[in-house]
Write a protein that holds these residues in place. Structure first.
Motif, PDB file in Angstrom:
ATOM      1  N   ASN A   1      42.130  45.602  47.721  1.00  0.00           N
ATOM      2  CA  ASN A   1      41.113  46.396  48.431  1.00  0.00           C
ATOM      3  C   ASN A   1      41.291  47.890  48.188  1.00  0.00           C
ATOM      4  O   ASN A   1      40.969  48.714  49.027  1.00  0.00           O
ATOM      5  CB  ASN A   1      41.132  46.101  49.931  1.00  0.00           C
ATOM      6  N   ARG A   2      41.812  48.277  46.987  1.00  0.00           N
ATOM      7  CA  ARG A   2      41.988  49.671  46.601  1.00  0.00           C
ATOM      8  C   ARG A   2      41.147  49.933  45.356  1.00  0.00           C
ATOM      9  O   ARG A   2      41.133  49.116  44.421  1.00  0.00           O
ATOM     10  CB  ARG A   2      43.457  49.982  46.312  1.00  0.00           C
ATOM     11  N   PRO A   3      40.456  51.059  45.296  1.00  0.00           N
ATOM     12  CA  PRO A   3      39.624  51.343  44.132  1.00  0.00           C
ATOM     13  C   PRO A   3      40.472  51.795  42.945  1.00  0.00           C
ATOM     14  O   PRO A   3      41.549  52.360  43.107  1.00  0.00           O
ATOM     15  CB  PRO A   3      38.714  52.469  44.620  1.00  0.00           C
ATOM     16  N   GLY A   4      39.946  51.568  41.754  1.00  0.00           N
ATOM     17  CA  GLY A   4      40.645  52.019  40.559  1.00  0.00           C
ATOM     18  C   GLY A   4      39.832  51.722  39.318  1.00  0.00           C
ATOM     19  O   GLY A   4      38.800  51.035  39.356  1.00  0.00           O
ATOM     20  N   LEU A   5      40.304  52.243  38.193  1.00  0.00           N
ATOM     21  CA  LEU A   5      39.666  52.024  36.898  1.00  0.00           C
ATOM     22  C   LEU A   5      40.420  50.920  36.167  1.00  0.00           C
ATOM     23  O   LEU A   5      41.635  51.009  35.963  1.00  0.00           O
ATOM     24  CB  LEU A   5      39.684  53.308  36.072  1.00  0.00           C
ATOM     25  N   TYR A   6      39.689  49.873  35.771  1.00  0.00           N
ATOM     26  CA  TYR A   6      40.266  48.751  35.050  1.00  0.00           C
ATOM     27  C   TYR A   6      40.014  48.955  33.559  1.00  0.00           C
ATOM     28  O   TYR A   6      38.864  48.990  33.106  1.00  0.00           O
ATOM     29  CB  TYR A   6      39.651  47.430  35.509  1.00  0.00           C
ATOM     30  N   ILE A   7      41.120  49.090  32.775  1.00  0.00           N
ATOM     31  CA  ILE A   7      41.037  49.282  31.322  1.00  0.00           C
ATOM     32  C   ILE A   7      41.552  48.001  30.673  1.00  0.00           C
ATOM     33  O   ILE A   7      42.690  47.576  30.934  1.00  0.00           O
ATOM     34  CB  ILE A   7      41.877  50.483  30.880  1.00  0.00           C
ATOM     35  N   THR A   8      40.743  47.363  29.842  1.00  0.00           N
ATOM     36  CA  THR A   8      41.098  46.051  29.272  1.00  0.00           C
ATOM     37  C   THR A   8      41.039  46.071  27.753  1.00  0.00           C
ATOM     38  O   THR A   8      40.251  46.835  27.158  1.00  0.00           O
ATOM     39  CB  THR A   8      40.152  44.962  29.799  1.00  0.00           C
ATOM     40  N   ARG A   9      41.902  45.221  27.160  1.00  0.00           N
ATOM     41  CA  ARG A   9      41.880  44.983  25.705  1.00  0.00           C
ATOM     42  C   ARG A   9      42.075  43.481  25.461  1.00  0.00           C
ATOM     43  O   ARG A   9      42.901  42.820  26.108  1.00  0.00           O
ATOM     44  CB  ARG A   9      42.991  45.746  24.986  1.00  0.00           C
ATOM     45  N   ARG A  10      41.327  42.951  24.543  1.00  0.00           N
ATOM     46  CA  ARG A  10      41.402  41.526  24.204  1.00  0.00           C
ATOM     47  C   ARG A  10      42.577  41.248  23.278  1.00  0.00           C
ATOM     48  O   ARG A  10      42.879  42.057  22.401  1.00  0.00           O
ATOM     49  CB  ARG A  10      40.100  41.095  23.522  1.00  0.00           C
ATOM     50  N   VAL A  11      43.245  40.107  23.522  1.00  0.00           N
ATOM     51  CA  VAL A  11      44.336  39.659  22.647  1.00  0.00           C
ATOM     52  C   VAL A  11      43.764  38.557  21.777  1.00  0.00           C
ATOM     53  O   VAL A  11      43.298  37.520  22.280  1.00  0.00           O
ATOM     54  CB  VAL A  11      45.525  39.138  23.475  1.00  0.00           C
TER      55      VAL A  11
ATOM     56  N   MET B   1      36.251  40.151  26.442  1.00  0.00           N
ATOM     57  CA  MET B   1      36.195  38.926  25.625  1.00  0.00           C
ATOM     58  C   MET B   1      35.086  39.015  24.587  1.00  0.00           C
ATOM     59  O   MET B   1      35.234  38.519  23.465  1.00  0.00           O
ATOM     60  CB  MET B   1      35.973  37.718  26.530  1.00  0.00           C
ATOM     61  N   ALA B   2      33.984  39.693  24.948  1.00  0.00           N
ATOM     62  CA  ALA B   2      32.856  39.767  24.021  1.00  0.00           C
ATOM     63  C   ALA B   2      32.974  40.917  23.033  1.00  0.00           C
ATOM     64  O   ALA B   2      32.603  40.792  21.857  1.00  0.00           O
ATOM     65  CB  ALA B   2      31.548  39.887  24.802  1.00  0.00           C
ATOM     66  N   GLN B   3      33.500  42.077  23.485  1.00  0.00           N
ATOM     67  CA  GLN B   3      33.479  43.290  22.664  1.00  0.00           C
ATOM     68  C   GLN B   3      34.852  43.775  22.246  1.00  0.00           C
ATOM     69  O   GLN B   3      34.971  44.730  21.498  1.00  0.00           O
ATOM     70  CB  GLN B   3      32.767  44.407  23.440  1.00  0.00           C
ATOM     71  N   GLY B   4      35.909  43.204  22.782  1.00  0.00           N
ATOM     72  CA  GLY B   4      37.255  43.619  22.401  1.00  0.00           C
ATOM     73  C   GLY B   4      37.910  44.546  23.415  1.00  0.00           C
ATOM     74  O   GLY B   4      39.132  44.684  23.415  1.00  0.00           O
ATOM     75  N   GLY B   5      37.152  45.196  24.262  1.00  0.00           N
ATOM     76  CA  GLY B   5      37.718  46.099  25.259  1.00  0.00           C
ATOM     77  C   GLY B   5      36.639  46.564  26.218  1.00  0.00           C
ATOM     78  O   GLY B   5      35.442  46.458  25.930  1.00  0.00           O
TER      79      GLY B   5
END
Length: 596
Positions: free
Chosen positions: A151-161, A136-140
């Motif tokens: 309860n499973r580990p993983g990498l969360y990749i996000t992009r702002r709309v 929300m602050a930086q765009g991604g």
């Protein structure tokens, strides 16, 4: 020395040589195995990073595409999310993505690919997650964390709309790396990835996940607990212990490994690859020790044969001497009737002739024995000298075979040229030792002084290195020659330098530099060669007895080495003198005739 004691000495020397050769072979085998494993680790690390980057780059493209999808924007504007749920479900299945979901501007999930599952994210709030606030602050953003619902580990990749009036939501793609870890297991060894804080994120050993390479600072650990990034993971140190260039692992996957660390491009992660080395080290040590045994056995067999022949020759000589003495006794008994004066004169002449003959034979035998004793002392170093070029020959031969398979003829020829050069090196070593063992005889001839010095230094190479002595040798003009015989001149130099090495070995502390020096001087028709050491030196009485037979300052010396050297130099038409001072060392000076 009796035959039994002589053979016991031979067995002791053979055992010591074998132990030294096996120790050197074991060290070389370990170095070779570690180098091989290190090369394999570098190749495996490259493959492991390629697998990881391929998965990352594929998944990073999804949020960039979805933020432009009209269905995503319509759901954020208030449309029914069911159609988007089905669409995200199909995309996740086709791309093998763990979960794809859409958050509104408050961080609540309004559509998700797992909408059918009991652990559906729909309706859950994730405003507390760093990946939401940073997007929300930086765009991604990208954040590796433990799922609060799955309860499973993983990498969360996000992009702002973004909408017309500002941010309206965030697209989240969760990537799990089960298939990546499975591919890593096929590379052999164990692989894990750490973040910038040293926390293990991915690992082929499940028990290592969310452990740390070093204890975290209290404030860093508290921040991880606050954000629930890794849930209730203990964040304990990995069960590793560094052992030089190795790592000892306890618990799961216990063993000794060679560690290779490589940064993962486009991330702040580090990939650590551990390859086991114990089996490779045992195998390489066995191979090198087998080679050492193959080299030692012929040499020891040859030495035993020469010793046996020498014993037989000595026994035959004693038997002939006894028969000769008996015949002479009978002759003396039959001529006892002769006049007393004539008998005494004849007997004296006979005894003097016999004594002169024995003296001549003894001198020749002593010179030969002295040379063979010196050769025996350096035999222990022959295996070490030859092992090094043999190991290089094997490496270049294997390289040539691999290059020929790749049809790289020019590179293969270069490798074979190096093999030829190394075989010439082995030939030079063995030729020098064989030439030193031969009995010196014949007329005097011009001898290149540089070659004689080089031959003596080659023979004493191992004793010098074992004593830690680097002799200072004055440059010798290549055309400078002296009258003599090369083998006997080398014998004189070897005896003098060996005495210097033994004298330096008695010092309680290292000698002044240089501990051993060879000097050259030319004056008219004479050439002066000096051998100087910084040993304990000798008194005037000891110097005066140096060239007297059977007088020695050593506890086990026979007092014949310098006598033989003095006789050899005298036969060359030269002189050998000594000058010593207690506590300052000795200088032996050889003066020879210069060859025109």
């Amino acid at each position: 020395m009796s035959g039994r004691r002589l053979w016991l000495t031979f067995v002791l020397v053979a055992v010591l040589a074998s132990v030294a050769a096996f120790a050197v072979a074991a060290d070389l085998g370990r170095s070779r195995a570690v180098a091989t494993v290190r090369a394999a680790a570098a190749n495996a690390s490259t493959l492991a990073i390629a697998v990881l980057r391929g998965e990352l780059e594929k998944q990073r493209a999804l949020p960039l595409i979805l933020v432009r999808d009209p269905d995503v924007r319509s759901v954020l504007a208030g449309a029914d999310p069911q159609g988007l749920d089905i669409k995200l479900e199909d995309i996740a299945r086709e791309t093998r993505t763990a979960v794809i979901y859409l958050l509104d501007r408050s961080g609540v999930t309004i559509a998700a690919s797992n909408w059918r599952e009991p652990t559906s994210f729909v309706g859950s709030g994730y405003a507390f997650r760093d990946y939401f606030t940073q997007a929300m602050a930086q765009g991604g953003a990208e954040q590796f964390a433990l799922g609060t619902v799955s309860n499973r580990p993983g990498l969360y990749i996000t992009r702002r709309v973004d909408g017309a009036d500002g941010p309206v939501g965030v697209v989240v793609v969760k990537v799990e790396f089960d298939r990546v870890e499975a591919d890593w297991r096929a590379l052999g060894g164990e692989t894990y990835v750490t973040d910038a804080r040293g926390v293990v994120l991915l690992s082929t050993v499940v028990d290592w996940r969310f452990h740390v390479e070093a204890p975290l600072a209290p404030d860093a650990a508290q921040e991880i607990r606050r954000t629930l990034q890794f849930g209730a993971a203990p964040l304990e140190p990995l069960p590793f212990t560094a052992e030089g260039d190795m790592v000892a692992v306890t618990g799961a996957a216990a063993g000794r490994y060679l560690a290779t660390r490589t940064p993962v491009p486009t991330t702040q992660w580090q990939l650590e690859l551990l390859l086991p080395v114990e089996h490779a080290v045992r195998s390489a040590r066995g191979q090198f020790q087998a080679i050492a045994a193959l080299l030692l056995m012929p040499g020891l067999a040859l030495a035993a044969l020469l010793l046996r022949r020498r014993q037989r020759a000595f026994a035959r000589h004693r038997r002939e001497a006894r028969i000769k003495a008996e015949l002479e006794t009978r002759v003396q008994e039959r001529t006892a009737a002769l006049a007393g004066a004539n008998a005494r004169l004849t007997q004296e002449i006979t005894e003097r002739a016999r004594a002169q003959e024995r003296l001549s034979d003894a001198r020749e035998e002593l010179a030969k024995a002295n040379r063979l004793a010196t050769l025996g002392q350096v035999t222990a170093g022959v295996a070490h000298e030859i092992n090094q070029p043999l190991a290089a020959i094997r490496t270049y031969a294997e390289n040539a075979r691999a290059l020929l398979k790749r049809r790289d003829g020019e590179a293969a020829a270069g490798a074979l040229d190096k093999v030829v050069a190394l075989t010439e090196r082995i030939g030079a070593i063995t030729e020098t030792l064989r030439g030193f063992a031969r009995r010196g005889n014949g007329a005097l001839e011009p001898v290149p002084l540089a070659e004689a010095i080089a031959g003596a230094l080659m023979i004493l190479d191992v004793p010098l290195r074992q004593a830690g002595i680097a002799p200072l040798v004055e440059a010798v003009p290549p055309d400078l020659r002296v009258m003599g015989r090369r083998v006997e001149l080398e014998q004189v130099l070897v005896n003098l330098m060996r005495n210097a090495i033994e004298a330096l070995g008695t010092l309680p502390q290292p000698a002044q530099e240089p501990p051993l020096a060879l000097g050259i001087g030319v004056a008219g028709e004479s050439v002066t060669l000096t051998v100087a050491d910084r040993g304990p030196g000798m008194t005037g009485e000891e110097v005066a007895a140096l060239f007297i037979p059977f007088r020695s300052s050593k506890s086990k010396g026979l007092g014949l080495g310098l006598v033989i050297c003095h006789d050899i130099v005298a036969r060359f038409g030269g002189t050998l003198t000594a000058a010593c001072r207690p506590g300052e060392g000795c200088v032996f000076t050889i003066v020879l005739k210069r060859a025109v």
